[in-house]
Scaffold this active site. Structure first.
Site, PDB file in Angstrom:
ATOM      1  N   TYR A   1       0.845  -1.203   0.000  1.00 57.35           N
ATOM      2  CA  TYR A   1       0.000   0.000   0.000  1.00 57.35           C
ATOM      3  C   TYR A   1       0.876   1.248   0.000  1.00 57.35           C
ATOM      4  CZ  TYR A   1      -3.215   3.544   1.852  1.00 57.35           C
ATOM      5  OH  TYR A   1      -3.940   4.683   2.055  1.00 57.35           O
TER       6      TYR A   1
ATOM      7  N   LYS B   1       1.087   4.101  -2.869  1.00 61.92           N
ATOM      8  CA  LYS B   1       0.797   5.512  -2.623  1.00 61.92           C
ATOM      9  C   LYS B   1       2.017   6.378  -2.920  1.00 61.92           C
ATOM     10  CE  LYS B   1      -3.530   5.890  -1.181  1.00 61.92           C
ATOM     11  NZ  LYS B   1      -4.528   6.597  -2.025  1.00 61.92           N
TER      12      LYS B   1
END
Lengths: 455, 254
Positions: free
Chosen positions: B160, B164
């Site tokens: 994640y 990002k």
């Protein structure tokens, strides 16, 4: 061909900035070509003294009227003069005053152009006697997207009056013929009175405004209780010729260049509740309690803020909003409610300007209507400010009043429909002279002035 | 058109049903937002939000269904969203994201690919499509939801965080590419937000809520800041944490 550049501009309040092309056309023909080829909307711009977004169009093209400087001559017997749209009231006064003429209506700054004065249908301290700017315009030449037209109160009156207060949306004003006011000196006789609360100020204005050509009150919105809306009322008339004797000549009494200048944005928050309360207090105490027959130079009386160039920068990067509304005479209580609302919400506000308007003209969009008008300077920053102003919109709308487009930067489209009930007449003129919707500004988009919602 | 307080009237929201997107849209509608297009995967959830926004006075709320797990759907999502809005967008909010289960991702090529598709590839592709539209309209604000996880990847959610990180870096380059066009980009880096995406996790330090992040976004719209932190405090915390020696960083809880 006019030179074109891309630039970011904002209104005088230094809020929502817009990036667009800026062109400075020099002739009607150039303007016609620009309107013909424009892709993303066109709006004229003068000296950028509107507070919000009427003279910008993000992604589109701003037409500066700076090169439209045709001037006069002034007819000595009638006071009539034909001026290019880009001539400023400052330019005009520096020529007119030595000839014994004054501009029939002036706002609080000389830095507005004839085009802007018409597009906002500006008013001054003499509205109760002389009405707004358009009342003194005899005719004008306008480049609309469908061509150059000459309009007057008798020739296409619908277009003439839609252009008054039409915020530039009917087309680009090329020139206008206006009737100047004959004056006998460059001085003004001034009576100043100080009043302990709003009721006293308003009572004094009702009682005596008719005796003066010019009248305005400055009220303190930071006070509450028994001193709520305390104020200083200044009223005056052009002084007779004998007053000028022994004083500086008319040339010396004409507007001067600013003595001070604010060179950069001050830190946001410099103007806060403390500093503004202190300023309002000092200013109130400094005013004479009751002074009759004072003599002031025209520039001091009409344009005190022009003494400090770029004063808007004092409000810092976040900028400020102006809020000016008018309510009918029988709704005068709205003025008190508005000041109470600001005072209780702890939103700081500089001295507010209170004034009575006389009869309206025929324009569907012009701001002045008979009654009381209050103008407020409010620094952006207090979290409560947007909601408080929305509440004031409601209050004003329900009272049958309206908010001034030249000052607005945050109203909602729904309020406009309520406040300007003749907007459909305006839209039908726009649909006639600009069927393709070429003329558009950020103000027009934000408030859906064209009525298309995807303007 | 945005007003003096930076508040938009029209918006397209990608990832419309995320908690942060919903909270932001509700706050904007309470101000000046009146025409919205919601883009998302779950038609039912989008429909519920559409109804709620209509009830609170929004004049137009349109829905576009698109799945961020399919990168080829990005151009179509942009076309459909702008067509549904039918006018220039004052604001585009990119709120698509997938936290995933890192333990399950650790050894899965397929799941890791999906993490990068949803968190990086699809949003970046959409932003590229939006860029052209916004430049053509000549104005507009782009808000991209990143995360403090993008500052430095961690054991607990590195797929994640890295995803990002890619989007965050892309958005900063996008901001630079838009200088002088009238279009601006703002990147939002929330700390630990208690949402449906994180409901199964223990609350991290400086935990915040979707509403609080929305407030930061709504206020931030009026500023020129390119990067916004929510809560503001995590900016300073991560300014220090990012320089911790790896051995210490690895041992941090959460």
């Amino acid at each position: 061909m006019a030179e074109e550049q891309r630039a970011t501009v904002a209104g005088w309040g230094n809020t929502a900035r817009a990036n667009q092309h800026i062109v400075t056309p020099t002739s009607a023909q150039e303007i016609e070509e620009l309107l013909h080829h424009a892709k993303h909307g066109v709006i004229p711009r003068g000296l950028g003294r509107s507070y919000g977004d009427p003279a910008q169009v993000a992604g589109g093209t701003v037409l500066s009227n700076a090169a439209l400087q045709e001037f006069g001559p002034i007819d000595r017997t009638t006071g009539l003069v034909t001026l290019g749209s880009g001539v400023s009231i400052d330019n005009l006064l520096s020529v007119a005053i030595p000839h014994g003429f004054f501009v029939p209506v002036t706002p609080g700054t000389r830095q507005v152009t004839i085009g802007g004065a018409i597009a906002s249908d500006i008013h001054g301290k003499n509205h109760h006697v002389d009405g707004s700017f358009m009342n003194h315009v005899q005719s004008l030449d306008l480049v609309t997207p469908t061509g150059l037209v000459h309009v007057s109160p008798t020739k296409d009156p619908d277009l003439f009056w839609a252009t008054a207060g039409g915020m530039g949306l009917t087309g680009v004003i090329l020139r206008a013929t206006i009737k100047l006011l004959k004056i006998d000196s460059a001085y003004v006789t001034v009576d100043t009175t100080r009043h302990q609360n709003l009721d006293e100020v308003m009572a004094a204005m009702i009682e005596g405004d008719h005796r003066y050509r010019y009248s305005v009150a400055w009220v303190d919105c930071m006070t509450s209780g028994a001193r709520l809306g305390r104020g200083v009322l200044t009223r005056g008339d052009h002084a007779p010729a004998d007053v000028a004797q022994g004083r500086a000549s008319a040339e010396d009494a004409i507007p001067t260049k600013p003595r001070l200048s604010i060179p950069f944005d001050a830190p946001s928050g410099l103007l806060n509740r403390l500093s503004i309360t202190a300023f309002n207090e000092a200013w109130f105490r400094r005013a004479p309690k009751n002074k009759v027959g004072g003599i002031e130079r025209i520039s001091t009386f009409f344009h005190p803020l022009d003494g400090v160039a770029n004063w808007n920068r004092l409000y810092g990067q976040r900028g400020f909003v102006q809020y000016q509304f008018v309510v009918p005479d029988d709704q005068a209580d709205t003025i008190r409610l508005a000041i109470e609302r600001l005072s209780s919400s702890k939103v700081p506000s500089f001295l507010a300007v209170l004034k009575r308007f006389g009869p309206a003209n025929l324009s569907p969009m012009s701001f002045p209507t008979p009654g009381w008008t209050l103008a407020l300077d409010l620094p952006v920053g207090p979290p409560a400010l947007p909601a408080v102003l929305d509440e004031l919109d409601q209050l004003v709308g329900q009272a049958g009043g309206r908010v001034y487009f030249a000052k607005d930067s945050r109203m909602s489209p729904a309020s406009v429909a309520q406040m300007y009930p003749r907007i459909e007449a305006f839209r039908s003129v726009l649909n006639r002279v600009d069927p393709d919707g070429v003329m558009v500004s950020d103000l027009a988009r934000r408030l859906n002035l064209r009525g298309t919602s995807n303007a | 058109m945005r007003d003096a307080f930076g508040q938009p009237q029209s918006a397209i929201v990608f990832g419309g049903t995320s908690d942060i997107a919903q909270a932001t849209v509700r706050q904007l509608v309470a101000k000046r937002l009146d025409r919205v297009v919601l883009v998302g995967r779950n038609a039912t959830a989008l429909g519920e939000l559409q109804q709620a926004l209509t009830n609170s006075g929004c004049s137009t709320v349109e829905i576009v269904v698109s799945d961020a797990a399919d990168p080829h759907s990005a151009p179509r999502a942009v076309d459909d969203a702008f067509a549904a809005l039918g006018q220039p967008a004052d604001l585009v909010l990119m709120a698509v994201g997938l936290l995933g289960d890192q333990r399950a991702n650790d050894d899965s090529a397929e799941r890791t690919a999906e993490m990068f598709t949803v968190n990086t590839t699809w949003p970046a592709a959409v932003l590229a499509g939006v860029r052209g539209r916004m430049v053509a309209q000549g104005y507009g604000q782009l808000v991209v939801l990143s995360s403090v996880a993008a500052i430095r990847t961690r054991r607990a959610n590195y797929a994640y965080g890295a995803g990002k990180m890619g989007l965050d870096g892309y958005a900063r380059g996008l901001a630079a590419s838009l200088a002088g066009t009238g279009v601006t980009v703002q990147i939002v880096r929330p700390g630990f937000v208690t949402t449906k995406m994180t409901a199964h996790l223990d609350k991290g330090p400086f935990a915040t809520t979707a509403d609080a992040v929305a407030t930061v976004i709504v206020k931030g719209l009026a500023t020129k800041s390119t990067v916004l932190y929510a809560p503001g405090m995590v900016k300073f915390v991560f300014a220090i944490l990012r320089h911790l020696p790896e051995a210490l960083w690895r041992r941090l809880p959460g």
